[in-house]
Design a protein around this motif. Structure first.
Motif: not given
Length: 71
Positions: A51-57
């Motif tokens: 599962t890919l998740r998008y964070l600020k970094s």
């Protein structure tokens, strides 16, 4: 679950160490806000990978132990 099935998957084609992998990234609709999804389930060659998740970094992986075993 029905909303997840209504989202269009993003097709993927990857070559790694001379092997070709085809699959898709399926947006998880519960994480979509204003048309932007922050999590996606990735399958390659009909197997769940990560599962890919998008964070600020940037993009991060959940389930990386599955990802590492796949390669």
């Amino acid at each position: 679950m029905i909303k997840d099935l209504q989202k269009d998957p993003i097709p993927l084609e990857i070559e790694y160490k001379g092997k070709s992998y085809k699959g898709e990234a399926m947006p998880i609709t519960q994480t979509c806000y204003n048309g932007v999804c922050t999590k996606m389930n990735v399958t390659l060659n009909d197997k769940y990978v990560v599962t890919l998740r998008y964070l600020k970094s940037g993009w991060k992986m959940s389930g990386s132990e599955v990802y590492q075993c796949y390669w």
